[in-house]
Enzyme design. Structure first.
Site, PDB file in Angstrom:
ATOM      1  N   ALA A   1      -6.535  -5.016   6.989  1.00  0.00           N
ATOM      2  CA  ALA A   1      -7.756  -3.936   6.946  1.00  0.00           C
ATOM      3  C   ALA A   1      -8.904  -4.539   6.244  1.00  0.00           C
ATOM      4  CB  ALA A   1      -7.108  -2.908   5.790  1.00  0.00           C
TER       5      ALA A   1
ATOM      6  N   ASP B   1      -0.813  -5.919   8.999  1.00  0.00           N
ATOM      7  CA  ASP B   1      -1.663  -4.669   8.637  1.00  0.00           C
ATOM      8  C   ASP B   1      -2.884  -5.546   8.208  1.00  0.00           C
ATOM      9  OD1 ASP B   1      -3.447  -2.564   7.829  1.00  0.00           O
ATOM     10  OD2 ASP B   1      -1.968  -1.364   6.590  1.00  0.00           O
TER      11      ASP B   1
ATOM     12  N   LYS C   1     -13.491  -0.800   5.942  1.00  0.00           N
ATOM     13  CA  LYS C   1     -14.278  -1.752   4.913  1.00  0.00           C
ATOM     14  C   LYS C   1     -14.858  -2.648   5.521  1.00  0.00           C
ATOM     15  CE  LYS C   1     -10.043  -0.100   3.614  1.00  0.00           C
ATOM     16  NZ  LYS C   1      -9.088   0.616   4.230  1.00  0.00           N
TER      17      LYS C   1
ATOM     18  N   TRP D   1       0.906  -1.119   0.026  1.00  0.00           N
ATOM     19  CA  TRP D   1       0.132  -0.077  -0.086  1.00  0.00           C
ATOM     20  C   TRP D   1       0.914   1.188   0.005  1.00  0.00           C
ATOM     21  CZ3 TRP D   1      -1.894   2.757   4.884  1.00  0.00           C
ATOM     22  CH2 TRP D   1      -3.211   3.589   4.386  1.00  0.00           C
TER      23      TRP D   1
END
Length: 395
Positions: free
Chosen positions: A211, A209, A244, A127
């Protein structure tokens, strides 16, 4: 003072949004912005979120500050969502953050405080904001091979070779818990176990991470790699996002967890996380966290949220299958089969910026220059248009 400021490079995705809006073509397709959209092109408010907000509105009696760590109900229920019963609670320090990005930033700052000079190994690609934050903080960043453009899968041999050759004790290895952004290519459990073995051998600290939990193979399945790491390493950092899977992007709701086997250090770590919150933004935002905590602690709301999330997940999988099938029909080969195997919102075609630009110019297909596309930006009607554009461009 202001005359000394330097102009910063434009964010590529925000720039892409501007180009898309300015395009007058009716059949243009936005695959750039990283938010979930339903078949009507809307990012809906989930049913359970609406119900939780109504409940909060009816019952909440104050808007006073929360503690520096945030609402305890949110913290505890999110720890359970991500880690389940993989590690005892007395091994976990955690704080609420402004979104998953805030959790990532705080994790890097914690690393700087604990191990000045620590290097951070990141997947190639990752990212872009990971790299931007690391650069801003002045932390040394080292890429490890991850995505294989030829196969559309993980270059696992390259990844392991780079970690074995480069890691030193105290280094941090940034991993994506599931639904890798930007590629959609994920580690399987056999690979997770090998990564953990290398980390332990080298004395490196993993940072995960996560997400997109629930967007890949399911809530429990998407957390399996993270839970295995938590069970089998001495220390672990986890940055989690609710943007999300709860659809609350603008509420900026995240959580940073620090997991350590040495329980005698837990309170010190918790204090340091609270200190970092205080320095950066004082008390964390509460509304989104209150919504998530309300949903996860209420059996009926939790069940409805899980059902709607599963509908979202299955819808994206169907779009993936449709796209892979349409490309197979048009190309007469299975070279795009990896699109059906990827998970989450994103996939990377593995083509050149020039061909991405050609698809934009010829067919109104807007994706990031590295060929990352947001599968959730499609619907059953636009999949054939995208597939034809890919073939016409010679991808």
């Amino acid at each position: 003072m202001f005359e000394t400021l330097k102009e910063q490079p434009a964010d590529k995705i925000l720039e892409l949004i501007g180009l898309y809006k300015a395009d007058p073509r009716a059949e243009k397709i936005d695959l750039g912005v990283g938010v979930y959209k339903n078949a009507e092109g809307v990012t809906p408010v989930m049913r359970a979120v609406k119900a939780a907000e109504k409940k909060i509105w009816e019952e909440q009696t104050t808007k006073a500050y929360t503690g520096l760590a945030g609402d305890p109900v949110y913290v505890d229920t999110m720890i359970d969502l991500v880690l389940g019963n993989s590690v005892p609670g007395d091994q976990i320090a955690a704080v609420t953050t402004p979104g998953g990005t805030g959790a990532v930033r705080q994790a890097f700052e914690l690393t700087q405080s604990a191990t000045p000079g620590a290097r951070v190994f990141v997947s190639d690609p990752t990212w872009p904001n990971h790299l931007s934050i690391l650069k801003y903080l002045g932390m040394e960043t080292i890429p490890y091979r991850y995505f294989d453009s030829e196969t559309g899968g993980v270059n696992f041999d390259g990844m392991i070779a780079d970690l074995k050759a480069g890691l030193k004790p105290g280094d941090v290895v940034l991993l994506h818990g599931c639904c890798h952004n930007p590629t959609g290519a994920n580690l399987n459990m056999v690979q997770w176990k090998e990564v953990v073995a290398v980390l332990n051998e080298k004395g490196a600290v993993p940072m995960i991470d996560i997400a997109y939990q629930g967007f890949g193979d399911g809530l429990e399945e998407d957390a399996a790699g993270t839970r295995y790491v938590a069970e089998n390493v001495p220390e672990l950092l986890i940055a989690a996002s609710c943007s999300k899977n709860f659809g609350i992007y603008r509420e900026r709701t995240g959580l940073l967890m620090a997991v350590g086997k040495d329980t005698s250090r837990r309170d010190v770590t918790q204090g340091m996380l609270a200190f970092l919150n205080r320095q950066n933004f004082s008390f964390p935002p509460d509304h989104g966290a209150r919504v998530v905590g309300t949903i996860l602690s209420d059996a009926e709301l939790r069940a409805d949220w899980k059902a709607e999330l599963e509908d979202v997940r299955l819808g994206m999988l169907e779009l993936r299958k449709q796209l892979a099938g349409e490309l197979q029909r048009l190309s007469g080969s299975d070279r795009f089969a990896f699109l059906g195997e990827h998970r989450g919102m994103f996939s990377r075609l593995g083509t050149t910026p020039e061909l991405v630009q050609k698809m934009r110019a010829d067919s109104g297909i807007y994706m990031v220059g590295d060929s990352r596309m947001n599968i959730a930006g499609l619907n059953t009607a636009t999949v054939p248009i995208l597939a034809q554009a890919i073939i016409d461009a010679g991808v």
